[in-house]
Design a protein around this motif. Sequence first.
Motif, PDB file in Angstrom:
ATOM      1  N   ASP A  27       0.811  -1.219   0.000  1.00 53.24           N
ATOM      2  CA  ASP A  27       0.000   0.000   0.000  1.00 53.24           C
ATOM      3  C   ASP A  27       0.842   1.265   0.000  1.00 53.24           C
ATOM      4  OD1 ASP A  27      -0.722   0.049   3.595  1.00 53.24           O
ATOM      5  OD2 ASP A  27       1.133  -0.135   2.449  1.00 53.24           O
ATOM      6  N   LYS A  28       2.182   1.106  -0.061  1.00 54.10           N
ATOM      7  CA  LYS A  28       3.096   2.251  -0.113  1.00 54.10           C
ATOM      8  C   LYS A  28       2.842   3.217   1.050  1.00 54.10           C
ATOM      9  CE  LYS A  28       3.587   2.148  -5.112  1.00 54.10           C
ATOM     10  NZ  LYS A  28       3.517   2.916  -6.368  1.00 54.10           N
ATOM     11  N   SER A  29       2.540   2.678   2.162  1.00 53.83           N
ATOM     12  CA  SER A  29       2.298   3.534   3.316  1.00 53.83           C
ATOM     13  C   SER A  29       3.600   4.170   3.777  1.00 53.83           C
ATOM     14  CB  SER A  29       1.703   2.707   4.460  1.00 53.83           C
ATOM     15  OG  SER A  29       2.661   1.798   4.936  1.00 53.83           O
ATOM     16  N   LYS A  30       3.510   5.295   4.406  1.00 52.34           N
ATOM     17  CA  LYS A  30       4.692   6.019   4.863  1.00 52.34           C
ATOM     18  C   LYS A  30       5.118   5.568   6.254  1.00 52.34           C
ATOM     19  CE  LYS A  30       3.460  10.090   2.134  1.00 52.34           C
ATOM     20  NZ  LYS A  30       3.212  11.540   2.147  1.00 52.34           N
ATOM     21  N   GLU A  31       4.382   4.658   6.861  1.00 54.93           N
ATOM     22  CA  GLU A  31       4.714   4.248   8.205  1.00 54.93           C
ATOM     23  C   GLU A  31       5.906   3.313   8.216  1.00 54.93           C
ATOM     24  OE1 GLU A  31       1.232   2.574   9.829  1.00 54.93           O
ATOM     25  OE2 GLU A  31       0.054   4.408   9.720  1.00 54.93           O
ATOM     26  N   HIS A  32       6.011   2.425   7.254  1.00 56.27           N
ATOM     27  CA  HIS A  32       7.121   1.460   7.255  1.00 56.27           C
ATOM     28  C   HIS A  32       7.631   1.287   5.830  1.00 56.27           C
ATOM     29  CE1 HIS A  32       9.586  -1.961   8.334  1.00 56.27           C
ATOM     30  NE2 HIS A  32       9.093  -2.592   7.282  1.00 56.27           N
ATOM     31  N   ARG A  33       8.894   1.579   5.617  1.00 60.64           N
ATOM     32  CA  ARG A  33       9.504   1.439   4.297  1.00 60.64           C
ATOM     33  C   ARG A  33      10.743   0.585   4.431  1.00 60.64           C
ATOM     34  NH1 ARG A  33       7.929   4.710   0.036  1.00 60.64           N
ATOM     35  NH2 ARG A  33       6.116   5.978   0.562  1.00 60.64           N
ATOM     36  N   LYS A  38      12.453   7.270  -0.147  1.00 53.69           N
ATOM     37  CA  LYS A  38      11.925   7.892   1.056  1.00 53.69           C
ATOM     38  C   LYS A  38      10.600   8.588   0.753  1.00 53.69           C
ATOM     39  CE  LYS A  38      16.383   8.718   3.309  1.00 53.69           C
ATOM     40  NZ  LYS A  38      17.356   9.737   3.789  1.00 53.69           N
ATOM     41  N   ALA A  39       9.731   8.600   1.744  1.00 52.36           N
ATOM     42  CA  ALA A  39       8.396   9.165   1.541  1.00 52.36           C
ATOM     43  C   ALA A  39       8.456  10.637   1.152  1.00 52.36           C
ATOM     44  CB  ALA A  39       7.568   8.992   2.821  1.00 52.36           C
ATOM     45  N   ALA A  40       9.422  11.373   1.692  1.00 49.97           N
ATOM     46  CA  ALA A  40       9.516  12.802   1.411  1.00 49.97           C
ATOM     47  C   ALA A  40       9.840  13.088  -0.048  1.00 49.97           C
ATOM     48  CB  ALA A  40      10.574  13.440   2.311  1.00 49.97           C
ATOM     49  N   PHE A  41      10.500  12.151  -0.719  1.00 53.71           N
ATOM     50  CA  PHE A  41      10.905  12.371  -2.107  1.00 53.71           C
ATOM     51  C   PHE A  41       9.929  11.758  -3.111  1.00 53.71           C
ATOM     52  CE2 PHE A  41      14.820  12.662   0.337  1.00 53.71           C
ATOM     53  CZ  PHE A  41      15.393  13.807  -0.184  1.00 53.71           C
ATOM     54  N   GLU A  42       8.938  11.021  -2.629  1.00 56.15           N
ATOM     55  CA  GLU A  42       8.045  10.322  -3.547  1.00 56.15           C
ATOM     56  C   GLU A  42       7.247  11.258  -4.457  1.00 56.15           C
ATOM     57  OE1 GLU A  42       4.628   7.450  -2.399  1.00 56.15           O
ATOM     58  OE2 GLU A  42       6.476   6.278  -2.520  1.00 56.15           O
ATOM     59  N   LEU A  64      24.927  14.226  -8.049  1.00 55.75           N
ATOM     60  CA  LEU A  64      23.560  13.767  -8.304  1.00 55.75           C
ATOM     61  C   LEU A  64      23.404  12.286  -7.962  1.00 55.75           C
ATOM     62  CD1 LEU A  64      22.688  15.636 -11.637  1.00 55.75           C
ATOM     63  CD2 LEU A  64      21.767  16.070  -9.343  1.00 55.75           C
ATOM     64  N   SER A  65      24.402  11.483  -8.293  1.00 55.07           N
ATOM     65  CA  SER A  65      24.359  10.058  -7.919  1.00 55.07           C
ATOM     66  C   SER A  65      24.325   9.906  -6.410  1.00 55.07           C
ATOM     67  CB  SER A  65      25.586   9.340  -8.496  1.00 55.07           C
ATOM     68  OG  SER A  65      25.633   9.453  -9.894  1.00 55.07           O
ATOM     69  N   LEU A  66      25.123  10.726  -5.726  1.00 62.23           N
ATOM     70  CA  LEU A  66      25.152  10.674  -4.264  1.00 62.23           C
ATOM     71  C   LEU A  66      23.800  11.053  -3.674  1.00 62.23           C
ATOM     72  CD1 LEU A  66      27.347  10.068  -2.130  1.00 62.23           C
ATOM     73  CD2 LEU A  66      27.755  12.524  -2.002  1.00 62.23           C
ATOM     74  N   LEU A  67      23.190  12.092  -4.210  1.00 60.19           N
ATOM     75  CA  LEU A  67      21.874  12.522  -3.716  1.00 60.19           C
ATOM     76  C   LEU A  67      20.797  11.486  -4.018  1.00 60.19           C
ATOM     77  CD1 LEU A  67      21.944  16.310  -4.697  1.00 60.19           C
ATOM     78  CD2 LEU A  67      22.048  15.338  -2.391  1.00 60.19           C
ATOM     79  N   LEU A  68      20.892  10.836  -5.169  1.00 61.69           N
ATOM     80  CA  LEU A  68      19.911   9.820  -5.522  1.00 61.69           C
ATOM     81  C   LEU A  68      19.997   8.626  -4.574  1.00 61.69           C
ATOM     82  CD1 LEU A  68      17.710   9.213  -7.589  1.00 61.69           C
ATOM     83  CD2 LEU A  68      19.440   8.103  -9.012  1.00 61.69           C
ATOM     84  N   ILE A  69      21.198   8.263  -4.192  1.00 61.84           N
ATOM     85  CA  ILE A  69      21.362   7.181  -3.213  1.00 61.84           C
ATOM     86  C   ILE A  69      20.779   7.601  -1.865  1.00 61.84           C
ATOM     87  CG2 ILE A  69      23.054   5.797  -1.955  1.00 61.84           C
ATOM     88  CD1 ILE A  69      24.904   6.087  -4.410  1.00 61.84           C
ATOM     89  N   TRP A  70      21.087   8.822  -1.464  1.00 61.24           N
ATOM     90  CA  TRP A  70      20.634   9.312  -0.160  1.00 61.24           C
ATOM     91  C   TRP A  70      19.112   9.418  -0.084  1.00 61.24           C
ATOM     92  CZ3 TRP A  70      18.495  14.273   1.107  1.00 61.24           C
ATOM     93  CH2 TRP A  70      18.389  14.505   2.484  1.00 61.24           C
ATOM     94  N   ALA A  71      18.453   9.570  -1.222  1.00 59.30           N
ATOM     95  CA  ALA A  71      16.993   9.701  -1.243  1.00 59.30           C
ATOM     96  C   ALA A  71      16.283   8.389  -0.969  1.00 59.30           C
ATOM     97  CB  ALA A  71      16.543  10.262  -2.595  1.00 59.30           C
ATOM     98  N   HIS A  72      17.007   7.305  -0.761  1.00 68.86           N
ATOM     99  CA  HIS A  72      16.398   6.000  -0.492  1.00 68.86           C
ATOM    100  C   HIS A  72      16.627   5.591   0.961  1.00 68.86           C
ATOM    101  CE1 HIS A  72      16.442   5.965  -4.885  1.00 68.86           C
ATOM    102  NE2 HIS A  72      15.569   4.982  -4.846  1.00 68.86           N
ATOM    103  N   GLU A  73      15.738   4.742   1.434  1.00 68.44           N
ATOM    104  CA  GLU A  73      15.850   4.242   2.801  1.00 68.44           C
ATOM    105  C   GLU A  73      17.032   3.285   2.911  1.00 68.44           C
ATOM    106  OE1 GLU A  73      14.167   5.125   5.364  1.00 68.44           O
ATOM    107  OE2 GLU A  73      12.402   6.142   4.535  1.00 68.44           O
ATOM    108  N   GLN A  74      17.705   3.320   4.050  1.00 65.44           N
ATOM    109  CA  GLN A  74      18.784   2.380   4.301  1.00 65.44           C
ATOM    110  C   GLN A  74      18.512   1.590   5.574  1.00 65.44           C
ATOM    111  OE1 GLN A  74      22.547   4.190   5.964  1.00 65.44           O
ATOM    112  NE2 GLN A  74      21.649   6.061   5.119  1.00 65.44           N
ATOM    113  N   GLN A  75      19.317   0.573   5.794  1.00 62.11           N
ATOM    114  CA  GLN A  75      19.112  -0.287   6.961  1.00 62.11           C
ATOM    115  C   GLN A  75      19.434   0.480   8.233  1.00 62.11           C
ATOM    116  OE1 GLN A  75      21.457  -3.815   6.504  1.00 62.11           O
ATOM    117  NE2 GLN A  75      20.532  -4.377   4.553  1.00 62.11           N
ATOM    118  N   HIS A  76      18.589   0.302   9.225  1.00 62.36           N
ATOM    119  CA  HIS A  76      18.794   0.934  10.530  1.00 62.36           C
ATOM    120  C   HIS A  76      18.557  -0.112  11.616  1.00 62.36           C
ATOM    121  CE1 HIS A  76      19.159   4.992   8.950  1.00 62.36           C
ATOM    122  NE2 HIS A  76      18.051   4.808   8.243  1.00 62.36           N
ATOM    123  N   GLY A  77      19.102   0.165  12.757  1.00 62.11           N
ATOM    124  CA  GLY A  77      18.809  -0.675  13.910  1.00 62.11           C
ATOM    125  C   GLY A  77      19.561  -1.989  13.968  1.00 62.11           C
TER     126      GLY A  77
END
Length: 653
Positions: free
Chosen positions: A459-465, A471-475, A535-548
């Motif tokens: 459902d592309k919810s912003k609660e869990h990606r 990232k939801a902010a860039f969608e 631009l490549s660096l920013l495009l990578i940063w715009a995605h979610e990464q592993q946390h925790g």
Amino acid sequence: MASWLPRSADLTRFCQKLNRVKTLEDDMMETSFNRCLSTIDLTLLGIGGMVGSGLYVLTGTVAKEIAGPAVIVSFIIAGFASLLAALCYAEFGARVPKTGSAYMFTYVSVGEIWAFLIGWNVLLEYMIGGAAVARAWSGYLDSIFNHKIKNFTETHVGTWQVPFLARYPDFLAAAILLVATAFISFGAKVSSWLNHVFSAISMGVILFILVMGFVLAQPKNWSSQEGGFAPYGLSGIMAGTATCFYAFVGFDVIAASSEEARNPQQAVPRAIAFSLGLATGAYILVSVVLTLMVPWHTLDPDSALADAFYRRGYAWAGFLVAAGSICAMNTVLLSNLFSLPRIVYAMAEDGLFFQVFSRVHPRTQVPVVGIVVFGLLMALLALVFDLEALVQFLSIGTLLAYTFVAASIIVLRFQQQKVDAPVPAAGGRPSPEPREGPSAGELKEYESFSDKLQLVDRDKSKEHREPGQLKAAFEPYLEFLSDFYPGEVVTVAVVTLMVSAICLCSILVFGNTHLHLPTWSYSLLLVLFSLGFLLSLLLIWAHEQQHGTRTFQIPLVPLSPALSIVLNIYLMLKLSYMTWLRFAVWLLLGLLVYFGYGIWHSKENLREPRPQRVSARYVVFPSGSLEERVQAVQPSPQPPAGLPDADTEDCKR
């Protein structure tokens, strides 16, 4: 007419074979090695690999010929640059506590052929490095006895005038390598104990040098009368940085030893941080006292420290310096002989290298075949070959490994965690209990297409990606990227980032010298490739990464690995064309080995998915959560002949 041409499907499968990644075991603490090394053991191994003959020779050479007293700044910058690569190794060593170092890290994240080529280059790097240090050890000891060993050999054995061969056979260098090989084959604990002894003596001598050096220091040696602090300016400092960078390349022995660490999740990052910090401090402080004891332009590049004490009236101190230098070189020898067989073992264990090297001695729990074979090869190199022309080859292998490990960090950080077993305690086993949550129960049999399945009914919810998703902010701004599989855009962006870095560094290195570009085109190309990199660096940063994750993680991803990639590529392009030519020849030999043996015997061949009736199960479910229904129909053992398959009945209904 063109029936002999391969079909596109065959080419696709072939490319998939080349880029397949290693499947990790559920229990990564399980090993045939002996997990006996503590944080202190690993730290001293790292110090032994970094603080070698370079402390006694490199400091004087760079100070006199390249940077002057500003060699201190060169070591500070080089230490920071090495820290970027070391942090990447620390994260991988904690997350993947398996032997193999850069080879293993590349295999689990980038692909098989790239991992093999990294391992193949590291293999040659360690052989040449160990042989070169053995010859330096022999020459240093021979100089203490007024070259009597050399003169005796030339008189009674003779000399050679053959290209690529040494002027005379160095029996002493070969002998020390054979003795070190014997000690290494006794097990990791014996090797560690021997390294402790030599490291303790070496650090004691360094402490003596610092205390006596500060007592004899004369600040006027940095004054303008002696040429000032930075006589060669910023260009000299940066040229010195490029040379000093190679003084820190020994920390990867810690990552190569992670499979023998008691608690690698904590010991590996700590040992890398401690050893790199201590080594950097030692290089900086020794450079300070050396350039304060005597004027920098009067240093003897071959034996700067011993000569400095001699000129200040402390000739007896030269013997202590000589003892420290020999002990330091012994630790480097042990580091090379310790790491090399373990990397070969990792390649052989994965089926990419000859299986005989994967044998582990049942009592000593070390890869004794690899230790003996490569110890003999290293001794042969030191005995008869002229290593002066080959030593620069070490740089390109190290820098290439650093580059791929940094790229692997970015790729791995933005991948979904396919095996997320709890991190075991020291010597323990992970709990078999499954995790709770939406990604719990990801079954290993479906790794190759589980990412695609999770895209269905999302459902592309912003609660869990998940990691690798936009990232939801860039969608709203990059909505067209949300249709790609998680991590796919990041992988393409990493490739683009590396290509941009290569082009950018090529312009910086060759733009004004070899290419003779006019100013406007030089500036334009710099701007274009810098924009591509950013631009490549920013495009990578715009995605979610592993946390925790419960293990160490390098901060500022993807910025930190990206800076490491740029620096490593820049230093590689500064190497001579002959180094690149030898590198290309060695790569071709490696490709022959891979396509002749490795690709056919790779253990990942046994794990490749085969076409089965499973494929029809994912398009017939009428409703409900697809993820839950998929887990309900995981492949079960084939039922006896004549009995219906329950899953087949479900599909029919």
